[in-house]
Design a protein around this motif. Structure first.
Motif, PDB file in Angstrom:
ATOM      1  N   GLY A  93       0.841  -1.245   0.149  1.00  0.00           N
ATOM      2  CA  GLY A  93      -0.191   0.120  -0.091  1.00  0.00           C
ATOM      3  C   GLY A  93       0.754   1.258   0.091  1.00  0.00           C
ATOM      4  N   LYS A  94       0.755   1.965   0.996  1.00  0.00           N
ATOM      5  CA  LYS A  94       1.534   3.201   1.332  1.00  0.00           C
ATOM      6  C   LYS A  94       2.537   3.203   2.254  1.00  0.00           C
ATOM      7  N   THR A  95       2.790   1.793   2.428  1.00  0.00           N
ATOM      8  CA  THR A  95       4.023   1.387   3.721  1.00  0.00           C
ATOM      9  C   THR A  95       5.221   1.123   2.541  1.00  0.00           C
ATOM     10  N   LEU A  96       6.251   1.732   3.108  1.00  0.00           N
ATOM     11  CA  LEU A  96       7.673   1.298   2.358  1.00  0.00           C
ATOM     12  C   LEU A  96       8.480   0.764   3.499  1.00  0.00           C
ATOM     13  N   ILE A  97       9.047  -0.565   3.282  1.00  0.00           N
ATOM     14  CA  ILE A  97       9.858  -1.238   4.064  1.00  0.00           C
ATOM     15  C   ILE A  97      11.319  -1.310   3.616  1.00  0.00           C
ATOM     16  N   VAL A  98      12.342  -0.542   4.203  1.00  0.00           N
ATOM     17  CA  VAL A  98      13.557  -0.414   3.541  1.00  0.00           C
ATOM     18  C   VAL A  98      14.363  -1.432   4.486  1.00  0.00           C
ATOM     19  N   GLN A  99      15.193  -2.347   3.765  1.00  0.00           N
ATOM     20  CA  GLN A  99      15.873  -3.678   4.106  1.00  0.00           C
ATOM     21  C   GLN A  99      17.253  -3.377   3.964  1.00  0.00           C
ATOM     22  N   TYR A 100      18.020  -3.398   5.205  1.00  0.00           N
ATOM     23  CA  TYR A 100      19.433  -3.063   5.236  1.00  0.00           C
ATOM     24  C   TYR A 100      20.234  -4.296   4.968  1.00  0.00           C
ATOM     25  N   LYS A 101      21.354  -4.211   4.430  1.00  0.00           N
ATOM     26  CA  LYS A 101      22.292  -5.335   4.380  1.00  0.00           C
ATOM     27  C   LYS A 101      22.951  -5.508   5.460  1.00  0.00           C
ATOM     28  N   ASP A 102      23.108  -6.967   5.717  1.00  0.00           N
ATOM     29  CA  ASP A 102      24.001  -7.209   7.149  1.00  0.00           C
ATOM     30  C   ASP A 102      25.443  -6.865   6.831  1.00  0.00           C
ATOM     31  N   SER A 103      25.877  -6.055   7.543  1.00  0.00           N
ATOM     32  CA  SER A 103      27.218  -5.584   7.544  1.00  0.00           C
ATOM     33  C   SER A 103      28.060  -5.603   8.845  1.00  0.00           C
ATOM     34  N   ALA A 104      29.372  -5.604   8.838  1.00  0.00           N
ATOM     35  CA  ALA A 104      30.159  -6.085   9.776  1.00  0.00           C
ATOM     36  C   ALA A 104      30.345  -4.756  10.672  1.00  0.00           C
ATOM     37  N   PHE A 105      30.233  -4.597  12.040  1.00  0.00           N
ATOM     38  CA  PHE A 105      30.446  -3.568  12.794  1.00  0.00           C
ATOM     39  C   PHE A 105      31.149  -3.915  14.034  1.00  0.00           C
ATOM     40  N   TRP A 106      32.077  -2.658  14.731  1.00  0.00           N
ATOM     41  CA  TRP A 106      32.745  -3.169  15.848  1.00  0.00           C
ATOM     42  C   TRP A 106      32.073  -3.719  17.022  1.00  0.00           C
ATOM     43  N   SER A 107      30.953  -3.385  17.045  1.00  0.00           N
ATOM     44  CA  SER A 107      29.933  -3.731  18.127  1.00  0.00           C
ATOM     45  C   SER A 107      28.596  -3.643  18.064  1.00  0.00           C
ATOM     46  N   ASP A 108      27.815  -4.095  19.065  1.00  0.00           N
ATOM     47  CA  ASP A 108      26.323  -3.819  18.775  1.00  0.00           C
ATOM     48  C   ASP A 108      25.825  -2.683  19.047  1.00  0.00           C
ATOM     49  N   ASN A 109      26.876  -1.890  19.777  1.00  0.00           N
ATOM     50  CA  ASN A 109      26.417  -0.492  19.987  1.00  0.00           C
ATOM     51  C   ASN A 109      26.544   0.248  18.760  1.00  0.00           C
ATOM     52  N   THR A 110      27.667   0.106  18.020  1.00  0.00           N
ATOM     53  CA  THR A 110      28.026   0.751  16.715  1.00  0.00           C
ATOM     54  C   THR A 110      26.936   0.320  15.784  1.00  0.00           C
ATOM     55  N   MET A 111      26.311  -0.679  15.634  1.00  0.00           N
ATOM     56  CA  MET A 111      25.409  -1.116  14.753  1.00  0.00           C
ATOM     57  C   MET A 111      24.058  -0.387  15.162  1.00  0.00           C
ATOM     58  N   VAL A 112      23.643  -0.406  16.285  1.00  0.00           N
ATOM     59  CA  VAL A 112      22.392   0.405  16.717  1.00  0.00           C
ATOM     60  C   VAL A 112      22.639   1.777  16.405  1.00  0.00           C
ATOM     61  N   GLU A 113      23.744   2.437  16.610  1.00  0.00           N
ATOM     62  CA  GLU A 113      23.685   3.861  16.440  1.00  0.00           C
ATOM     63  C   GLU A 113      23.877   4.043  15.012  1.00  0.00           C
ATOM     64  N   SER A 114      24.500   3.494  13.960  1.00  0.00           N
ATOM     65  CA  SER A 114      24.552   3.500  12.620  1.00  0.00           C
ATOM     66  C   SER A 114      23.379   3.329  12.127  1.00  0.00           C
ATOM     67  N   TYR A 115      22.377   2.343  12.470  1.00  0.00           N
ATOM     68  CA  TYR A 115      21.098   2.126  12.081  1.00  0.00           C
ATOM     69  C   TYR A 115      20.345   3.420  12.312  1.00  0.00           C
ATOM     70  N   ALA A 116      20.298   3.938  13.556  1.00  0.00           N
ATOM     71  CA  ALA A 116      19.584   5.229  13.751  1.00  0.00           C
ATOM     72  C   ALA A 116      19.776   6.387  12.886  1.00  0.00           C
ATOM     73  N   LEU A 117      21.133   6.453  12.864  1.00  0.00           N
ATOM     74  CA  LEU A 117      21.676   7.939  11.997  1.00  0.00           C
ATOM     75  C   LEU A 117      21.091   7.567  10.451  1.00  0.00           C
ATOM     76  N   ASP A 118      21.594   6.453   9.984  1.00  0.00           N
ATOM     77  CA  ASP A 118      21.454   5.867   8.387  1.00  0.00           C
ATOM     78  C   ASP A 118      19.921   6.227   8.203  1.00  0.00           C
ATOM     79  N   SER A 119      18.825   5.633   9.168  1.00  0.00           N
ATOM     80  CA  SER A 119      17.569   5.571   9.010  1.00  0.00           C
ATOM     81  C   SER A 119      16.924   7.192   9.008  1.00  0.00           C
ATOM     82  N   ILE A 120      17.514   7.917   9.966  1.00  0.00           N
ATOM     83  CA  ILE A 120      16.696   9.271   9.876  1.00  0.00           C
ATOM     84  C   ILE A 120      17.304  10.239   8.766  1.00  0.00           C
TER      85      ILE A 120
END
Length: 410
Positions: A93-120
């Protein structure tokens, strides 16, 4: 004559040393000649290679993504052009679901922080596309279970609705997320974090995220939640077969009506929500007064904080709304229920007033207004209206709290 000239020459005074100096000079000249020859040959070949590569790069067309005008059919390919870290997208419908590729990160913290910044940052571009009214983002990564088995699983999901984004200054908010990543989750309409990831986050990050009540997987249907819904799992009631109507037996003098069971309530939840709501009123009221005092007219111009300062006020209103929703979803005494219904109506009006104030603050940011006094008066009227809604009649709440707080150990 020739012999005389030779005999008249003065000796050099170096004797055998002259011969050595001559030989040494020849060697030096030869060495520099070899170096020059080598340098003169090699750069010519290298320069040709560099120029050839440069020409290839210049001839290679530059690919840019057009997210603003992409259609539901083309948005996936445009997103792949936008970033190599995106595998594609799904449209419902009018819902868009963006799917990110599995990427290597230094830590789970880095992954979550990168996810937030990339998304906004991606939202800033997607928001311009009127084909979509809900923007969701999913990231998967390889998780290892207790038996050592690895599997690619979704670990991060979140979404923003256009209704929410319409109230935001995305340029300013994106900068705020850059400084404090938790703001992305705090303002999202819904989000889910895998328990294994959430437990490994540093406390400075996890402590500021309003973590969902439980961490069961949030499937795609959750993206259609209404704005006041919570992130806890929704259990769908099983279908109940129709029962035969019960025929009342005549009451005789000997038979007495069965005593009605005393209503039972989840007092602990009610007490906790009442406490958070009333405390939230006090804190929000103080913030409203503070912002109201900062709005003034000076030299024909409006003096006020930047519009992003209003996000702190919204971060106070949202938790109040969440607790009101909690009380609406559980069984409560009649007087408490009536108060909750009134507060829910107040909350709707508060959100409307907030959206109007935010638009007024945007005009101040852009210096896009004709009458400073008129604008300030309008803002103060809205703030005063919000202030009044922060002091409702919650006597039923107070009574219930006093009767049950001690029993709950509060």
């Amino acid at each position: 004559m020739e012999e005389r000239r030779r005999s008249n020459r003065k000796p050099s005074g170096m004797g055998g040393k002259g011969t050595l100096f001559a030989i040494f000079s020849v060697l030096i000249v030869g060495m520099f000649g070899s170096i020059y020859s080598a340098q003169n040959d090699k750069p010519t070949e290298v320069k040709k290679e560099v120029k050839a590569e440069d020409m290839k790069e210049k001839k290679k067309p530059e690919v840019t993504a057009d997210l603003e005008h992409a259609t539901p059919e083309t948005i996936s390919s445009e997103l792949k052009k936008y970033s190599e870290g995106i595998t594609g997208a799904k449209v419902k419908g009018k819902t868009l679901i963006v799917q990110y590729k599995d990427s290597a990160f230094w830590s789970d913290n880095t992954m979550v922080e990168s996810y937030a910044l990339d998304s906004i940052r991606l939202i800033e571009d997607l928001y311009k596309n009127k084909n979509f009214d809900l923007f969701a983002f999913e990231r998967s990564t390889v998780m290892t279970d207790d038996n050592g088995n690895e599997e690619l699983e979704p670990v991060l999901k979140s979404y923003y609705t256009r209704k929410t984004l319409d109230q935001m200054n995305l340029d300013n908010f994106s900068d705020m997320v850059l400084v404090d990543r938790e703001r992305y989750f705090q303002k999202a309409d819904g989000y889910w974090i895998h328990l294994g990831i959430f437990r490994s986050l540093k406390e400075s990050l996890s402590g500021k995220i309003n973590a969902p009540i439980n961490f069961e997987n949030m499937d795609e249907s959750r993206y259609d939640m209404h704005p006041d819904a919570t992130n806890d799992v929704v259990e769908k009631p099983e279908s109940v077969e129709k029962e035969e109507p019960i025929v009342a037996e005549p009451v005789t003098e000997e038979s007495a009506p069965d005593p009605q069971p005393e209503a039972t309530y989840d007092a602990s939840t009610i007490v906790n929500s009442i406490y958070l709501i009333t405390q939230g009123f006090d804190m929000t009221s103080f913030k409203i007064s503070e912002l109201n005092d900062l709005v003034q007219v000076s030299d024909g111009k409006v003096q006020a904080p930047v519009s992003s300062a209003l996000f702190e006020l919204k971060s106070m209103l949202d938790p109040i709304g969440k607790e009101i929703t909690t009380l609406q979803q559980i069984s409560t005494p009649a007087d408490v229920k009536a108060t909750t219904q009134q507060l829910a109506a107040n909350q709707t009006e508060l959100n409307r007033l907030y959206a109007e104030i935010q638009q007024q603050f945007y005009t101040i940011d852009k210096q896009d207004y004709s009458d400073a006094n008129k604008l300030v008066n309008a803002i103060k009227q809205n703030f005063n209206a919000m202030e009044q809604l922060m002091h409702p009649d919650v006597s039923s709440y107070t009574t219930f709290f006093k009767q049950n707080a001690d029993e709950q150990g509060s």
